[in-house]
Design an enzyme around this catalytic site. Structure first.
Site, short mmCIF file in Angstrom:
data_model
loop_
_atom_site.label_atom_id
_atom_site.label_comp_id
_atom_site.label_asym_id
_atom_site.label_seq_id
_atom_site.Cartn_x
_atom_site.Cartn_y
_atom_site.Cartn_z
N ASP A 140 30.47 55.68 4.84
CA ASP A 140 31.54 54.67 4.84
C ASP A 140 30.97 53.26 4.95
OD1 ASP A 140 33.97 56.32 7.04
OD2 ASP A 140 33.75 56.37 4.85
N HIS A 144 31.08 50.41 2.24
CA HIS A 144 31.82 49.20 2.65
C HIS A 144 31.00 47.95 2.36
CE1 HIS A 144 34.49 46.86 5.54
NE2 HIS A 144 33.40 46.10 5.51
N GLU A 145 29.73 47.99 2.79
CA GLU A 145 28.90 46.78 2.64
C GLU A 145 28.54 46.52 1.18
OE1 GLU A 145 29.43 46.46 6.64
OE2 GLU A 145 29.15 45.06 4.99
N HIS A 148 31.26 44.81 -0.66
CA HIS A 148 31.33 43.36 -0.48
C HIS A 148 30.53 42.65 -1.57
CE1 HIS A 148 33.67 42.71 3.10
NE2 HIS A 148 32.91 43.51 3.83
N TYR A 159 36.68 34.82 2.56
CA TYR A 159 36.63 35.70 3.72
C TYR A 159 37.39 35.14 4.91
CZ TYR A 159 34.55 39.52 6.45
OH TYR A 159 34.34 40.66 7.19
N GLU A 168 38.18 42.64 2.97
CA GLU A 168 37.85 43.75 3.87
C GLU A 168 38.49 45.06 3.41
OE1 GLU A 168 36.12 44.71 6.69
OE2 GLU A 168 34.89 43.08 5.89
N ASP A 179 33.21 58.17 0.33
CA ASP A 179 33.15 59.17 1.40
C ASP A 179 34.50 59.86 1.41
OD1 ASP A 179 32.23 60.56 3.67
OD2 ASP A 179 33.14 59.09 5.00
N GLU A 187 33.98 56.97 11.13
CA GLU A 187 34.07 58.10 12.06
C GLU A 187 32.71 58.71 12.41
OE1 GLU A 187 35.18 58.06 9.04
OE2 GLU A 187 34.26 59.74 7.98
N TYR A 190 30.96 55.71 14.89
CA TYR A 190 31.73 55.03 15.93
C TYR A 190 31.82 55.90 17.17
CZ TYR A 190 35.57 52.35 18.02
OH TYR A 190 36.34 51.59 18.86
N THR A 191 31.62 55.32 18.34
CA THR A 191 31.71 55.99 19.65
C THR A 191 31.14 57.41 19.62
OG1 THR A 191 33.96 56.73 19.19
CG2 THR A 191 33.71 54.61 20.34
N ASP A 197 37.39 60.23 16.72
CA ASP A 197 37.99 58.91 16.53
C ASP A 197 37.27 58.16 15.42
OD1 ASP A 197 36.51 56.78 19.13
OD2 ASP A 197 35.63 58.26 17.77
N ASP A 223 38.75 36.71 14.36
CA ASP A 223 38.31 37.59 13.27
C ASP A 223 38.59 36.97 11.89
OD1 ASP A 223 37.39 39.99 12.00
OD2 ASP A 223 39.43 40.79 11.97
N HIS A 228 39.76 42.06 9.61
CA HIS A 228 39.61 43.49 9.89
C HIS A 228 40.88 44.09 10.46
CE1 HIS A 228 35.35 42.12 10.01
NE2 HIS A 228 35.13 43.28 9.45
C1 LIG Z 1 27.99 39.20 9.89
C2 LIG Z 1 29.11 39.68 10.79
C3 LIG Z 1 29.74 40.97 10.23
C4 LIG Z 1 30.61 40.67 9.02
C5 LIG Z 1 31.61 41.79 8.87
C6 LIG Z 1 31.03 43.00 8.09
S1 LIG Z 1 31.19 42.80 6.38
C7 LIG Z 1 31.86 44.20 8.37
O1 LIG Z 1 33.04 44.22 8.07
N1 LIG Z 1 31.23 45.23 8.95
C8 LIG Z 1 31.96 46.45 9.14
C9 LIG Z 1 30.96 47.52 9.53
C10 LIG Z 1 31.61 48.87 9.44
C11 LIG Z 1 32.09 49.32 8.19
C12 LIG Z 1 32.66 50.58 8.10
C13 LIG Z 1 32.80 51.40 9.24
C14 LIG Z 1 32.31 50.92 10.52
C15 LIG Z 1 31.72 49.65 10.60
C16 LIG Z 1 33.04 46.31 10.18
O2 LIG Z 1 34.12 46.87 10.04
N2 LIG Z 1 32.71 45.56 11.26
C17 LIG Z 1 33.65 45.44 12.39
C18 LIG Z 1 33.04 46.11 13.59
C19 LIG Z 1 33.87 43.96 12.69
O3 LIG Z 1 33.03 43.13 12.25
O4 LIG Z 1 34.89 43.67 13.35
CA LIG Z 2 35.28 58.31 6.26
ZN LIG Z 3 33.24 44.06 5.81
#
Ligand SMILES: CCCCC[C@H](S)C(=O)N[C@@H](Cc1ccccc1)C(=O)N[C@@H](C)C(=O)O
Ligand SMILES: [Ca+2]
Ligand SMILES: [Zn+2]
Length: 313
Positions: A140, A144-145, A148, A159, A168, A179, A187, A190-191, A197, A223, A228
């Site tokens: 994921d 996600h990245e 971008h 943004y 986002e 995925d 998932e 995370y944690t 979760d 944010d 987000h």
């Molecule tokens: C330079 C500061 C960060 C910029 C935000 C990046 S693009 C982002 O959105 N990161 C994701 C990472 C992620 C993606 C998928 C699943 C889990 C975590 C993101 O959601 N970051 C959250 C924690 C946030 O920045 O609030």
């Molecule tokens: Ca997933």
């Molecule tokens: Zn992002």
């Protein structure tokens, strides 16, 4: 020395074994695949910050072609998977459509609970072991990245505020398409001590405190204006288009993930622009679905009903 293509193997963040492209040169194997576009290279940042000029850091190497750095193994192997998704499903050669090299760095920052596209490359934190485990450990996150980067080379959505929430959401949408076994985001990393979760849910954004209707959007300054948070509104619309459902009394007949992905890819690459709002998103998705399936198609009807269901008319 010539740089010979090879196949390496290693253990990911979650302890799983996987194989990936490497390059052999001068007696050493590197996390450098040459067959996809201009190449995929994965580096060790040695805890440099995501703003540091020291990035990308050092190309990760091994004398045996076996790699034990889980964060590096996953960043590299998952970058291959996301490249393949965009190439095979959408006919897009790398994030810019022109085979741009995909560069990643792992071990960025110290216990950094995040990952990002910094305009030139992907960066992944190791997490603090409580909120996150190393973030490249979830497909994921990688999808996600890298999405971008696709967004930056196409709609280039600003943004912040509504365009930022769409930015986002696009990254979450294609993370869920790559995925593709659930509608949860993050998932796997995370944690680590809390099973089941996720950071976000596209099927039920409210499960993690995010809005699932435009009337519930966040309008503060945190944010970057809730990028987000308000992503949940568009994420829910995408989920409804794909899976169907009745939301705040509005019923949507789902059209499946694949058609939904094609609609959002066309909206992102053809119709959305830097200052697009949620209303623009609805129009872009309706037009993309019309182009692909026809004005009176069930696909167009699903798009209209989904955006009505989340309060975007
Ligand atoms: C330079 C500061 C960060 C910029 C935000 C990046 S693009 C982002 O959105 N990161 C994701 C990472 C992620 C993606 C998928 C699943 C889990 C975590 C993101 O959601 N970051 C959250 C924690 C946030 O920045 O609030
Ligand atoms: Ca997933
Ligand atoms: Zn992002």
């Amino acid at each position: 020395w010539n740089a010979a293509e090879a196949t390496g193997s290693g253990t990911g963040v979650l302890g799983d074994t996987k194989t990936f492209e490497t390059t052999y040169s001068g007696g050493t194997y590197y996390l450098w695949g040459q067959s996809r576009g201009e190449g995929i290279k994965t580096h060790h940042a040695k805890n440099a910050s995501y703003t540091s000029p020291k990035l990308p850091g050092t190309l990760i190497s091994s004398t045996t072609n076996t790699f034990t750095d889980g964060a590096a193994v996953d960043a590299h192997a998952y970058a291959e998977k996301v490249y393949d998704y965009y190439k095979l499903v959408h006919g897009r050669n790398s994030y810019d459509g022109n085979g741009a090299a995909i560069v990643s760095s792992v071990h960025v920052g110290r216990s950094w609970n995040n990952a990002a596209w910094i305009g030139t490359q992907m960066v992944y934190g190791d997490g603090d072991g409580m909120t996150f485990r190393p973030l490249s450990g979830d497909l994921d996150v990688v999808a996600h990245e890298l999405t971008h980067a696709v967004t930056d080379t196409t709609a280039d959505l600003i943004y912040q505020n509504e365009s930022g929430a769409l930015n986002e959401s696009m990254s979450d949408i294609f993370a869920a398409m790559v995925d593709s076994d659930n509608w949860l985001i993050g998932e796997d990393v995370y944690t680590p001590n809390i099973p089941g979760d996720a950071l976000r849910s596209m099927s039920d954004p409210a499960a993690y405190g995010d809005p699932d209707h435009y009337s519930k959007r966040y309008t503060g300054n945190e944010d970057n204006g809730g990028v987000h948070i308000n992503s949940g509104i568009n994420n829910k619309a995408c989920y409804l288009i794909a899976q169907g459902g009745t939301h705040y009394g509005v019923t949507v007949t789902g059209i499946g993930r694949d058609k939904t992905a094609k609609i959002y890819y066309r909206a992102l690459t053809v119709y959305l622009h830097p200052s697009s709002t949620f209303a623009d998103m609805r129009q872009a998705a309706v037009q993309a679905a019309t182009d692909l399936y026809g004005a009176s198609s069930p696909e167009v009807q699903a798009v209209k009903n989904a955006y009505t269901a989340v309060g975007v008319n």
